[in-house]
Design an enzyme around this catalytic site. Structure first.
Site, PDB file in Angstrom:
ATOM      1  N   ASP A 175     105.562 -19.181  93.282  1.00  0.00           N
ATOM      2  CA  ASP A 175     104.493 -18.197  93.399  1.00  0.00           C
ATOM      3  C   ASP A 175     104.875 -16.927  92.651  1.00  0.00           C
ATOM      4  O   ASP A 175     106.035 -16.481  92.701  1.00  0.00           O
ATOM      5  CB  ASP A 175     104.211 -17.863  94.867  1.00  0.00           C
ATOM      6  CG  ASP A 175     103.395 -18.945  95.552  1.00  0.00           C
ATOM      7  OD1 ASP A 175     103.056 -19.951  94.904  1.00  0.00           O
ATOM      8  OD2 ASP A 175     103.090 -18.775  96.756  1.00  0.00           O
ATOM      9  N   ASP A 177     104.166 -13.896  93.283  1.00  0.00           N
ATOM     10  CA  ASP A 177     104.358 -12.694  94.098  1.00  0.00           C
ATOM     11  C   ASP A 177     105.610 -12.736  94.962  1.00  0.00           C
ATOM     12  O   ASP A 177     105.783 -11.897  95.847  1.00  0.00           O
ATOM     13  CB  ASP A 177     103.129 -12.449  94.991  1.00  0.00           C
ATOM     14  CG  ASP A 177     102.795 -13.649  95.864  1.00  0.00           C
ATOM     15  OD1 ASP A 177     103.563 -14.618  95.884  1.00  0.00           O
ATOM     16  OD2 ASP A 177     101.739 -13.620  96.527  1.00  0.00           O
ATOM     17  N   TRP A 237      91.760 -19.875  97.032  1.00  0.00           N
ATOM     18  CA  TRP A 237      93.010 -19.717  97.774  1.00  0.00           C
ATOM     19  C   TRP A 237      93.075 -20.664  98.967  1.00  0.00           C
ATOM     20  O   TRP A 237      92.101 -20.872  99.679  1.00  0.00           O
ATOM     21  CB  TRP A 237      93.135 -18.269  98.289  1.00  0.00           C
ATOM     22  CG  TRP A 237      94.408 -18.069  99.057  1.00  0.00           C
ATOM     23  CD1 TRP A 237      95.630 -17.715  98.565  1.00  0.00           C
ATOM     24  CD2 TRP A 237      94.577 -18.239 100.461  1.00  0.00           C
ATOM     25  NE1 TRP A 237      96.553 -17.659  99.577  1.00  0.00           N
ATOM     26  CE2 TRP A 237      95.933 -17.984 100.752  1.00  0.00           C
ATOM     27  CE3 TRP A 237      93.717 -18.598 101.503  1.00  0.00           C
ATOM     28  CZ2 TRP A 237      96.456 -18.049 102.042  1.00  0.00           C
ATOM     29  CZ3 TRP A 237      94.233 -18.684 102.798  1.00  0.00           C
ATOM     30  CH2 TRP A 237      95.588 -18.404 103.048  1.00  0.00           C
ATOM     31  N   GLU A 240      96.568 -25.884  99.403  1.00  0.00           N
ATOM     32  CA  GLU A 240      97.135 -26.879  98.492  1.00  0.00           C
ATOM     33  C   GLU A 240      98.597 -27.168  98.825  1.00  0.00           C
ATOM     34  O   GLU A 240      99.091 -28.274  98.621  1.00  0.00           O
ATOM     35  CB  GLU A 240      96.994 -26.449  97.024  1.00  0.00           C
ATOM     36  CG  GLU A 240      97.822 -25.261  96.611  1.00  0.00           C
ATOM     37  CD  GLU A 240      97.213 -23.931  97.052  1.00  0.00           C
ATOM     38  OE1 GLU A 240      97.989 -22.983  97.270  1.00  0.00           O
ATOM     39  OE2 GLU A 240      95.981 -23.855  97.173  1.00  0.00           O
ATOM     40  N   ASP A 241      99.299 -26.176  99.384  1.00  0.00           N
ATOM     41  CA  ASP A 241     100.694 -26.392  99.778  1.00  0.00           C
ATOM     42  C   ASP A 241     100.790 -27.254 101.036  1.00  0.00           C
ATOM     43  O   ASP A 241     101.691 -28.097 101.152  1.00  0.00           O
ATOM     44  CB  ASP A 241     101.395 -25.049  99.999  1.00  0.00           C
ATOM     45  CG  ASP A 241     101.503 -24.241  98.714  1.00  0.00           C
ATOM     46  OD1 ASP A 241     101.864 -24.821  97.680  1.00  0.00           O
ATOM     47  OD2 ASP A 241     101.213 -23.036  98.741  1.00  0.00           O
ATOM     48  N   MET A 267     107.771 -10.295  99.295  1.00  0.00           N
ATOM     49  CA  MET A 267     106.435 -10.591  98.795  1.00  0.00           C
ATOM     50  C   MET A 267     105.766  -9.319  98.287  1.00  0.00           C
ATOM     51  O   MET A 267     105.753  -8.292  98.973  1.00  0.00           O
ATOM     52  CB  MET A 267     105.571 -11.225  99.891  1.00  0.00           C
ATOM     53  CG  MET A 267     104.135 -11.505  99.456  1.00  0.00           C
ATOM     54  SD  MET A 267     103.126 -12.286 100.738  1.00  0.00           S
ATOM     55  CE  MET A 267     103.720 -13.976 100.607  1.00  0.00           C
ATOM     56  N   HIS A 270      99.283  -8.065  98.028  1.00  0.00           N
ATOM     57  CA  HIS A 270      98.087  -8.391  97.266  1.00  0.00           C
ATOM     58  C   HIS A 270      97.004  -8.868  98.218  1.00  0.00           C
ATOM     59  O   HIS A 270      97.272  -9.206  99.372  1.00  0.00           O
ATOM     60  CB  HIS A 270      98.383  -9.488  96.240  1.00  0.00           C
ATOM     61  CG  HIS A 270      98.769 -10.793  96.864  1.00  0.00           C
ATOM     62  ND1 HIS A 270     100.026 -11.036  97.373  1.00  0.00           N
ATOM     63  CD2 HIS A 270      98.061 -11.933  97.062  1.00  0.00           C
ATOM     64  CE1 HIS A 270     100.080 -12.257  97.864  1.00  0.00           C
ATOM     65  NE2 HIS A 270      98.903 -12.825  97.690  1.00  0.00           N
ATOM     66  N   ARG A 272      93.972 -11.529  99.241  1.00  0.00           N
ATOM     67  CA  ARG A 272      93.541 -12.909  99.033  1.00  0.00           C
ATOM     68  C   ARG A 272      92.110 -12.899  98.496  1.00  0.00           C
ATOM     69  O   ARG A 272      91.251 -12.199  98.999  1.00  0.00           O
ATOM     70  CB  ARG A 272      93.589 -13.688 100.343  1.00  0.00           C
ATOM     71  CG  ARG A 272      94.998 -13.915 100.867  1.00  0.00           C
ATOM     72  CD  ARG A 272      94.960 -14.632 102.206  1.00  0.00           C
ATOM     73  NE  ARG A 272      96.292 -14.862 102.730  1.00  0.00           N
ATOM     74  CZ  ARG A 272      96.539 -15.357 103.951  1.00  0.00           C
ATOM     75  NH1 ARG A 272      95.525 -15.661 104.752  1.00  0.00           N
ATOM     76  NH2 ARG A 272      97.779 -15.541 104.351  1.00  0.00           N
TER      77      ARG A 272
END
Length: 330
Positions: A175, A177, A237, A240-241, A267, A270, A272
């Site tokens: 990722d 971030d 968002w 998927e993980d 992190m 940010h 979503r």
């Protein structure tokens, strides 16, 4: 009239990290030797295990240490430093396209790091600023590259495009971030898929749930192929993980992790955006779907490959999301 089409053109950052520690300026021109060597067990904290690695480079040199003496351990991460100060010395010898390789030894793995992002160039700059010094201390030579959402599809594109450049031993999906806080968390692959980021500062360095594999996840190519890569169906968002965790379970692959004292990440804050409205419904079909939704159904058009100073930017068109996201072809 200029037509804006940013919605459906995507950028993937893949960072190709090669661990052939010889002096090169262009990985694609590297003349290498190959052989297999059985290495020792170093323990779960570093993620290094007894495994067979293909070694590349000038074999008259010594092999690099599995855990280099140059590691410093816990890092002090300054999120704003990448944007407010001049590039550090660690960046000055990186060739265009993000290519770098030490001269002192032959490393143990050839690694590709795939970093998907969308509209977050600032986050990429911060990650590269902080990650390059870590990779250098870990004695991995590297090349960077770029892509975005649909995130799962972009991960698959990064994997596919990276293989056009070389035969990699290890693929790390990262990722944009997340910044590593400890350089003892080795950017290498072990015998099984490895979830490298179990502890985030945002969650007080605790793992939220047992099936978590999002953030930073390393794969051997054969394992990524076995799970058929990521799903191509998660637009926007989310989830998927979790779908990947179900794929790993269905393929009977165990997930390894460093300890939460070493697998720590900061992190970048940010918001979503574009939360998938069908993510939970799709998760119900993960196991039944994984062999017919992934690498074997991937479609995209490569738009541009461009060498930046610290990475190679690859722009691809991954198509349009379905008009009715409650309807899927599978």
């Amino acid at each position: 009239m200029v037509r804006r089409c940013t919605r459906f053109t995507y950028v993937v950052v893949f960072l190709m990290v090669c661990a052939a520690l010889v002096s090169v300026t262009n990985i694609g021109q590297l003349s290498v030797f190959l052989r297999t060597k059985l290495h020792d067990v170093y323990g779960s904290d570093t993620g290094l295990y007894s495994t067979r690695f293909k070694l590349r480079g000038n074999l008259s040199l010594e092999y690099c240490q599995a855990v280099p003496d140059s590691l410093v351990g816990r890092l002090n991460i300054d999120i704003d430093a990448a944007l407010q100060s001049a590039p550090p010395l660690e960046h000055q010898d990186v060739s265009p396209g993000g290519v770098w390789s030490p001269k002192s030894c032959v490393a143990r793995q050839w690694i590709a790091i795939i970093i998907p992002f969308r509209d977050r160039q600032k986050h990429l700059d911060i990650l590269v600023y902080n990650l390059v010094p870590v990779l250098k201390r870990q004695k991995v030579s590297f090349r960077y590259g770029n892509k975005t959402f649909n995130k799962g599809r972009l991960m698959n594109i990064g994997f596919t495009e990276a293989q056009k450049h070389d035969e990699f031993d290890c693929f790390i999906f990262h990722d944009v971030d997340l910044i590593p806080e400890d350089d003892r968390n080795m950017y290498t692959c072990s015998d099984n898929p490895r979830h490298m980021s179990p502890a985030l500062d945002k969650f007080n360095y605790t793992m939220l749930y047992k099936g978590l594999v999002g953030g930073v996840l390393s794969f051997r190519g054969k394992h990524f192929t076995k799970v058929n890569g990521y799903s191509n169906l998660f637009w926007g968002w989310g989830a998927e993980d979790d779908d990947m965790h179900k794929r790993l379970f269905a393929a009977k692959l165990s997930v390894e992790r460093p300890s939460i004292t070493i697998g720590r990440y900061k992190m970048i804050k940010h918001d979503r955006k574009d939360v998938s409205p069908v993510r939970l419904d799709l998760l119900k079909t993960s196991i039944a779907r994984y062999l017919k939704d992934g690498l074997n159904t991937l479609e995209y058009k490569l738009v541009e490959t461009r060498l930046e100073k610290l990475y190679t930017r690859i722009i691809a068109n991954v198509g349009d999301p379905p008009k009715n996201q409650t309807e899927h072809p599978l």
